[in-house]
Design an enzyme around this catalytic site. Structure first.
Site, short mmCIF file in Angstrom:
data_model
loop_
_atom_site.label_atom_id
_atom_site.label_comp_id
_atom_site.label_asym_id
_atom_site.label_seq_id
_atom_site.Cartn_x
_atom_site.Cartn_y
_atom_site.Cartn_z
N HIS A 76 1.03 13.79 -6.76
CA HIS A 76 0.44 15.28 -6.93
C HIS A 76 -0.77 14.89 -7.05
O HIS A 76 -1.47 16.50 -6.53
CB HIS A 76 1.22 16.82 -6.89
CG HIS A 76 0.86 18.14 -6.19
ND1 HIS A 76 -0.13 17.93 -5.25
CD2 HIS A 76 2.00 19.13 -6.63
CE1 HIS A 76 0.08 19.37 -4.80
NE2 HIS A 76 1.62 20.14 -5.14
N ASP A 109 -2.87 16.74 -1.89
CA ASP A 109 -2.20 18.51 -1.45
C ASP A 109 -1.03 18.60 -0.99
O ASP A 109 -0.84 17.70 0.15
CB ASP A 109 -2.98 18.80 -1.42
CG ASP A 109 -4.29 19.09 -2.32
OD1 ASP A 109 -4.15 18.41 -3.03
OD2 ASP A 109 -5.63 19.01 -1.57
N CYS A 153 1.13 -0.52 0.47
CA CYS A 153 0.36 -0.52 -0.19
C CYS A 153 1.12 1.19 0.26
O CYS A 153 0.53 1.90 -0.61
CB CYS A 153 -1.11 -0.45 1.51
SG CYS A 153 -1.25 -1.84 1.34
#
Ligand code: CAO
Length: 435
Positions: free
Chosen positions: A408, A412, A352
């Site tokens: 990105h 954020d 993950c």
């Protein structure tokens, strides 16, 4: 009846020495009129030599690396009598005795005639001249190889290091490139991305070519793909791990001799998962169409392990349900298997988020590359004692540098900073991991 026709080097314009680069026929081949039989090269141009006769090749007199000049014998071709008249220009017969002994043939040869090979059509020569004069960095390949590449849709500029003389790209190199693209799915730089030009290092000194391991090649392809596809940002943070380290040292002191020691990495794994539970977008992947986030309900952490063959990433599964001792034992087992090259593919899947720890080696900061389709990776470098101001005085504290690189498109900047603040809190006060 048949005629033995000698094919010779045509007039290529007052060139004393012509290199034979490639020979495309061998004795017994059936050649058609205009079929390319060899590639020749002068210092200005490379040219394909079309056959000036249609028939069966009896003998070939040149090989790659030979030097020839106008009039040198290239091959003899057995041609049916009646076809000869259509195969101009036919020159007076050469003395059979002057030619080396031909390979045995079953048909009776009535006479031997000599024909210069047709010069390659002008546009092809002009094209190559233009290329060699204008851009020395352009790949070296004959017109027939370029045509072959074009037919397969291969941009010849993408083929590095041709296996021919002076790095010339041969037909086999084009085939090999296509095979590589199909089997390994290599990243071919997309539109507008210029490739890095090949450099001849020999003027600067001695070199040695070393083949990359398979792991390195695959890792490189994957990293290249990620680098081109993900807009990545790396955020740096420092964490006070003085208390954590005191606890770790005390724990290890309790362990019997030979018992597995706990490194700081296991606390980092736990602190990271606790932050991922708080910030689900870090435990996610972006859908292929880029329109949704696939949120994961399990917490598997990949650990980058340095092996003699390159970097591999075994995955620790369900970290949230395991103790630090269990995780330490699992990582010890998996990193040992990784170094012996015995990890199974399944043991490297399902991560993950990944941790890349260089702390055992050193460093103050670096910018790890996200292991996509994960959305973030945590980099760790070496902790060191630093004077930290507590408002009244400087105290010696063990500070651990962390680097978070994130995609990105998903995370954020503010979210990245908040996530790292959570990791920092969890590590500087490990009691929080109980919550
Ligand atoms: N600061 C200070 N010391 C550290 C440290 C840190 N951040 N991280 C580890 N150390 C210390 C350990 O405590 C250990 O000390 P002792 O020898 O006194 O016990 C020593 O360094 C060696 O640790 P380790 O590297 O064997 O163990 P680990 O659990 O920290 O890491 C593993 C395990 C598998 C991640 C590591 O062995 C490894 O392969 N690291 C390289 C990963 C890599 O190449 N990443 C780059 C990816 S990008 O190309």
């Amino acid at each position: 009846m048949t005629v033995l026709i000698e094919i010779k080097v045509p007039d290529v314009g007052n060139v004393a020495e012509i290199d034979v680069v490639e020979v495309l026929i061998q004795a017994g081949d059936v050649v058609a009129l205009e079929q390319t039989i060899a590639t020749l090269e002068t210092d200005k141009a490379s040219m394909d030599l079309p056959s000036s006769a249609a028939g069966t090749v009896q003998q070939v007199y040149i090989k790659p690396g030979d030097k020839v000049s106008e009039g040198s014998l290239i091959a003899t071709v057995l041609v049916n009598d009646e076809q000869v008249s259509t195969q101009e220009p036919v020159q007076p017969a050469a003395a059979v005795a002057e030619t080396p002994a031909p390979a045995p043939v079953s048909e009776k040869v009535s006479e031997t005639v000599s024909i210069p090979a047709r010069p390659a059509p002008e546009p092809k020569i002009a094209e190559v001249l233009q290329e060699s004069d204008a851009t020395a960095a352009k790949p070296h390949a004959s017109p027939s190889v370029r045509l072959f590449a074009r037919e397969l849709g291969v941009d010849i500029a993408k083929i590095k290091n041709g296996s021919g003389r002076k790095g010339r790209i041969l037909k086999d190199d084009v085939k090999h490139f296509v095979k590589k693209v199909l089997t390994e799915g290599i990243v071919v730089a997309g539109a507008g991305i210029p490739s890095i030009p090949a450099v001849d290092f020999s003027p600067f000194g001695e070199t040695e070519v070393q083949k990359l391991s398979k792991i390195k090649r695959l890792t490189g392809q994957n990293l290249g793909r990620v680098w081109l596809n993900l807009p990545m940002v790396t955020y740096h943070e420092e964490v006070d791990i003085t208390d954590m380290e005191d606890f770790r040292v005390a724990l290890n002191a309790e362990k019997a001799k030979g018992e597995l020691k706990i490194t700081g990495l296991m606390f980092i794994v736990k602190a990271l998962v606790a932050a991922m539970q708080q910030f689900p977008s870090f435990n996610a992947s972006l859908s292929v169409d880029g329109e949704s986030l696939i949120l994961k309900k399990y917490f598997n952490i990949g650990i980058a392990v340095d092996t003699p063959n390159g970097l591999v990433v075994p995955v620790l599964r369900n970290v949230n349900n395991k103790s630090i001792n269990e995780l330490a034992a699992e990582l010890a087992e998996k990193s040992e298997k990784a170094r012996l090259g015995k990890l199974l593919p399944g043991e490297m899947q399902g991560g993950c988020m990944t941790i890349s720890s260089l702390g055992g080696i050193g460093g103050t900061a670096f910018t790890p590359i996200v292991n996509a389709p994960e959305v973030a990776i945590l980099g760790v470098t070496r902790a060191k004692m630093q004077p930290v101001w507590n408002g009244k005085e400087f105290l010696p504290r063990l500070m651990l540098p962390l680097d978070l690189t994130y995609d990105h498109r998903v995370i954020d900047g503010a979210e990245g900073a908040r996530f790292m603040a959570a990791v920092k809190q969890n590590l500087s006060d490990i009691r929080r991991l109980l919550l």
